[in-house]
Design a protein around this motif. Sequence first.
Motif: not given
Length: 348
Positions: A190-203
């Motif tokens: 998940v962390a890699v998939g959202w690496g450049h996504d705004a959702r990473l911080g919340g995750f």
Amino acid sequence: MQSRAGLLFVLVVPVAAATAWITVRCVSPDAPAARAPADGDLTARVEKLERALDAQRAATPRDDRSIARRLDAIEALAAGRSATSQALEVAGAEGSVPRADDGARPAVAVGLAAEPGAADHRESVRQLAGHLVKSAGPPLSETEFSWAAGLLDRESRRGRVSPQEAEDLAASLAALPSGHAARPAIAKAVAVGWGHDARLGGFLERFAANTEPSVHAGVLAVLDDEHPGTAFSEYVLRLAREERDLAVLSAAIDLDHVEAAATAANAPRLVQVIEARVLEGTFDSEMRARAGLAVAVASLRTPETGVAALRRLADRETDTKLAERLRLAASSVQSGDATLKSLEQFFE
């Protein structure tokens, strides 16, 4: 002449019949999926046919069209076998190629060879997560669990998880209780998939300090290289400030992680937080040296703040060798001569 005609009949008819049988088996749309030959079976069949073909060539005229048809069939089999092997090898866990008798393995592996985000790839990622959860037990199926975790982790390291697939995995992760054996591998993906996504911080905020050390270690490992950014910087800062598990804290302030997290905006806070942890007086000399290196690395982005912190740490240090290393690092940063490599050498 009759004997020669009879011989040709004996040779050609079986060849044609065999070719027809192979063609029907290979291309028939009605053949059930469960009867699809395994990779090893295809190899054996191709080799057997090739040996038979060599024997037939010696006794059959060169213009016999049945040989050409049989060659076409063999080449089709060989091509199919090769494509399957390559797909399995690309998607297989390191040091292991999924076997055809392992249930869901071949389908998952072939799907993961597709483009990330494509329907087949997305379905395979979901299946892999489900397989990982199931294999985590109880009872624990060590072989299957290792295969699934290794495969998902390998895909994560390659960045082959799309944001859409990360969303699917995040939903799977949310359904698992804290401490579940499948959580670290799924969290890394998940962390890699959202690496450049705004959702990473919340995750990342879902994982509080002093909980699930294996998750923290895995997430830190996959983010510092390819996906450093604000969310990662805040994550490292939080762990440096709050984490009490020394293994996780040591990973958080590792040279690579600090170098990635110490942005121009975050470096001063990172220096202050790490210095404060040292001054608590709970670290042994090895951990103080690691913290000193972390402060020195962050100082490359904030020299004034970092040099002052390094000198304060040196003044309070009871280990004379470590105190000298801290002073050398401070002087090097202040003069502008410091590099990551030179700072690492100071603290070796």
